[in-house]
Design a protein around this motif. Structure first.
Motif, PDB file in Angstrom:
ATOM      1  N   GLU A 104       0.811  -1.213   0.000  1.00 38.25           N
ATOM      2  CA  GLU A 104       0.000   0.000   0.000  1.00 38.25           C
ATOM      3  C   GLU A 104       0.852   1.273   0.000  1.00 38.25           C
ATOM      4  N   PHE A 105       2.167   1.129   0.130  1.00 34.55           N
ATOM      5  CA  PHE A 105       3.043   2.304   0.170  1.00 34.55           C
ATOM      6  C   PHE A 105       3.071   3.109  -1.129  1.00 34.55           C
ATOM      7  N   PRO A 106       3.108   2.499  -2.321  1.00 38.37           N
ATOM      8  CA  PRO A 106       3.209   3.290  -3.553  1.00 38.37           C
ATOM      9  C   PRO A 106       2.121   4.351  -3.710  1.00 38.37           C
ATOM     10  N   ALA A 107       0.917   4.090  -3.238  1.00 39.58           N
ATOM     11  CA  ALA A 107      -0.155   5.087  -3.333  1.00 39.58           C
ATOM     12  C   ALA A 107       0.185   6.320  -2.505  1.00 39.58           C
ATOM     13  N   ASP A 116       1.899  17.739   2.958  1.00 41.17           N
ATOM     14  CA  ASP A 116       2.953  17.723   3.973  1.00 41.17           C
ATOM     15  C   ASP A 116       3.040  16.360   4.652  1.00 41.17           C
ATOM     16  N   MET A 117       1.896  15.691   4.751  1.00 39.15           N
ATOM     17  CA  MET A 117       1.876  14.334   5.304  1.00 39.15           C
ATOM     18  C   MET A 117       0.740  13.559   4.655  1.00 39.15           C
ATOM     19  N   VAL A 118       1.057  12.338   4.226  1.00 43.01           N
ATOM     20  CA  VAL A 118       0.039  11.385   3.787  1.00 43.01           C
ATOM     21  C   VAL A 118       0.025  10.283   4.837  1.00 43.01           C
ATOM     22  N   ILE A 119      -1.107  10.112   5.462  1.00 44.30           N
ATOM     23  CA  ILE A 119      -1.184   9.223   6.626  1.00 44.30           C
ATOM     24  C   ILE A 119      -2.316   8.212   6.441  1.00 44.30           C
ATOM     25  N   GLY A 120      -2.080   6.999   6.877  1.00 44.45           N
ATOM     26  CA  GLY A 120      -3.104   5.969   6.764  1.00 44.45           C
ATOM     27  C   GLY A 120      -4.100   6.046   7.904  1.00 44.45           C
ATOM     28  N   TYR A 121      -5.322   5.656   7.613  1.00 42.02           N
ATOM     29  CA  TYR A 121      -6.272   5.442   8.712  1.00 42.02           C
ATOM     30  C   TYR A 121      -6.734   3.994   8.645  1.00 42.02           C
ATOM     31  N   ARG A 122      -6.827   3.419   9.833  1.00 38.33           N
ATOM     32  CA  ARG A 122      -7.083   1.982   9.932  1.00 38.33           C
ATOM     33  C   ARG A 122      -8.583   1.728   9.828  1.00 38.33           C
ATOM     34  N   ASN A 123      -8.999   1.436   8.611  1.00 39.42           N
ATOM     35  CA  ASN A 123     -10.416   1.322   8.292  1.00 39.42           C
ATOM     36  C   ASN A 123     -11.013   0.041   8.881  1.00 39.42           C
ATOM     37  N   LYS A 124     -10.330  -1.065   8.691  1.00 42.79           N
ATOM     38  CA  LYS A 124     -10.796  -2.353   9.221  1.00 42.79           C
ATOM     39  C   LYS A 124      -9.637  -2.959  10.011  1.00 42.79           C
ATOM     40  N   ARG A 125      -9.663  -2.738  11.308  1.00 42.38           N
ATOM     41  CA  ARG A 125      -8.555  -3.171  12.149  1.00 42.38           C
ATOM     42  C   ARG A 125      -8.739  -4.611  12.616  1.00 42.38           C
ATOM     43  N   GLN A 126      -7.613  -5.309  12.701  1.00 36.08           N
ATOM     44  CA  GLN A 126      -7.644  -6.715  13.113  1.00 36.08           C
ATOM     45  C   GLN A 126      -6.703  -6.953  14.299  1.00 36.08           C
ATOM     46  N   ALA A 153      -4.974   9.429  14.813  1.00 35.97           N
ATOM     47  CA  ALA A 153      -3.783  10.207  15.161  1.00 35.97           C
ATOM     48  C   ALA A 153      -2.513   9.379  15.289  1.00 35.97           C
ATOM     49  N   ASN A 154      -2.635   8.108  15.611  1.00 40.83           N
ATOM     50  CA  ASN A 154      -1.445   7.343  15.989  1.00 40.83           C
ATOM     51  C   ASN A 154      -1.069   6.273  14.965  1.00 40.83           C
ATOM     52  N   THR A 155      -1.560   6.394  13.755  1.00 45.11           N
ATOM     53  CA  THR A 155      -1.306   5.368  12.754  1.00 45.11           C
ATOM     54  C   THR A 155       0.183   5.225  12.432  1.00 45.11           C
ATOM     55  N   PRO A 156       0.732   4.015  12.495  1.00 41.98           N
ATOM     56  CA  PRO A 156       2.129   3.802  12.122  1.00 41.98           C
ATOM     57  C   PRO A 156       2.269   3.541  10.624  1.00 41.98           C
ATOM     58  N   PHE A 157       1.792   4.477   9.830  1.00 40.72           N
ATOM     59  CA  PHE A 157       1.901   4.394   8.363  1.00 40.72           C
ATOM     60  C   PHE A 157       1.747   5.810   7.859  1.00 40.72           C
ATOM     61  N   ARG A 158       2.859   6.566   7.835  1.00 45.21           N
ATOM     62  CA  ARG A 158       2.795   7.984   7.501  1.00 45.21           C
ATOM     63  C   ARG A 158       4.030   8.406   6.721  1.00 45.21           C
ATOM     64  N   PRO A 198      -7.085   5.080   3.381  1.00 47.81           N
ATOM     65  CA  PRO A 198      -7.365   3.860   4.153  1.00 47.81           C
ATOM     66  C   PRO A 198      -6.244   2.844   3.967  1.00 47.81           C
ATOM     67  N   ILE A 199      -5.906   2.143   5.052  1.00 43.16           N
ATOM     68  CA  ILE A 199      -4.888   1.091   4.984  1.00 43.16           C
ATOM     69  C   ILE A 199      -5.404  -0.181   5.653  1.00 43.16           C
ATOM     70  N   THR A 200      -4.783  -1.271   5.257  1.00 44.59           N
ATOM     71  CA  THR A 200      -5.015  -2.558   5.905  1.00 44.59           C
ATOM     72  C   THR A 200      -4.238  -2.593   7.214  1.00 44.59           C
ATOM     73  N   PHE A 201      -4.827  -3.153   8.244  1.00 42.68           N
ATOM     74  CA  PHE A 201      -4.103  -3.296   9.509  1.00 42.68           C
ATOM     75  C   PHE A 201      -4.294  -4.730   9.975  1.00 42.68           C
ATOM     76  N   ARG A 202      -3.273  -5.526   9.715  1.00 46.24           N
ATOM     77  CA  ARG A 202      -3.342  -6.958   9.953  1.00 46.24           C
ATOM     78  C   ARG A 202      -3.163  -7.303  11.437  1.00 46.24           C
ATOM     79  N   PRO A 203      -3.479  -8.532  11.826  1.00 47.90           N
ATOM     80  CA  PRO A 203      -3.177  -8.951  13.195  1.00 47.90           C
ATOM     81  C   PRO A 203      -1.670  -8.927  13.419  1.00 47.90           C
TER      82      PRO A 203
END
Length: 236
Positions: A104-107, A116-126, A153-158, A198-203
């Protein structure tokens, strides 16, 4: 050529670190030979750092770093300062537990010049109800303290422009434990250009989830106190 520094904090991640490095290294290579994958061992008690140095022997764009234990937020902040000192044009941050998807990084990279920042939001968290609850608590505390409604605010994908981060990084106290949360707030309060995708957030792919109800309460109380103090410096 533009260079991006991928910042990944790691603490006792011997079960997952090799897989994470294998997954993310191709993304670093695609960003050019001057880009780096900086993995910061936060004083692990297992052999995480040894695995990092072993991997780096055959992957020249990996930079293993180790330091005394200071916590996740302090380690991220350490990495941001390191990237700025090395002259990075962009800084990307993710975690070492295998929950994020490198495909999902290339997008995000495609939008780097527009925001200034492109940040993911965890749409469907696992990753469990306790961590979802922490995110909701933080969102409420942020709104009450700053009047800011931050999507995640705390997404580790930014992905952040280094130039913008350099302007505001000194607003973050040294060794602060919620570095990414505070950056999200600062960018909103300073009217920076921010894009959420939106990003995937796996277990979690290995290791132990350290979040429990007692720690959730401690995080909430500490955040409430710190945010009220920090708000004054942000709003100047």
């Amino acid at each position: 050529m533009e260079k991006v520094y991928f910042i990944i904090p790691a603490y006792n991640e011997s079960e997952t670190i090799h897989q994470v490095l294998e997954e993310w290294y191709p993304q670093v290579e695609r960003c050019g030979k001057d880009s780096r994958l900086v993995v910061i061992d936060d004083g692990s008690k297992d052999n995480t750092y040894a695995l990092l140095t072993e991997f780096a022997q055959n992957h020249p764009q990996v930079v293993p770093v180790t330091k005394p234990n200071g916590g996740h937020g302090a380690t991220i902040l350490y990495g941001y300062h390191y990237a700025l000192q090395q002259g990075a044009d962009y800084i990307f941050q993710t975690d070492s537990d295998g929950q994020t998807d490198p495909s999902e990084f290339p997008a995000f990279w495609d939008l780097r010049k527009d925001y200034d920042m492109v940040i993911g939001y965890r749409n469907k968290r696992q990753d469990g109800i306790s961590r979802i609850f922490v995110t909701k608590v933080l969102k409420l505390v942020i709104f009450l303290c700053f009047g800011a409604n931050v999507k995640d605010a705390n997404t580790p994908f930014r992905l952040m422009k280094a130039e913008t981060l350099a302007k505001y990084i000194d607003l973050i106290p040294k060794d602060y434990f919620l570095t990414n949360v505070l950056i999200s707030v600062i960018y909103q309060k300073k009217n920076c250009r921010v894009k959420y995708l939106p990003i995937t957030f796996r277990p979690r792919q290995g290791g132990v989830n350290s979040i429990n109800m007692k720690r959730i309460q401690k995080i909430g109380r500490q955040a409430w106190h710190d945010f009220r103090v920090i708000r004054k410096s942000i709003e100047r």
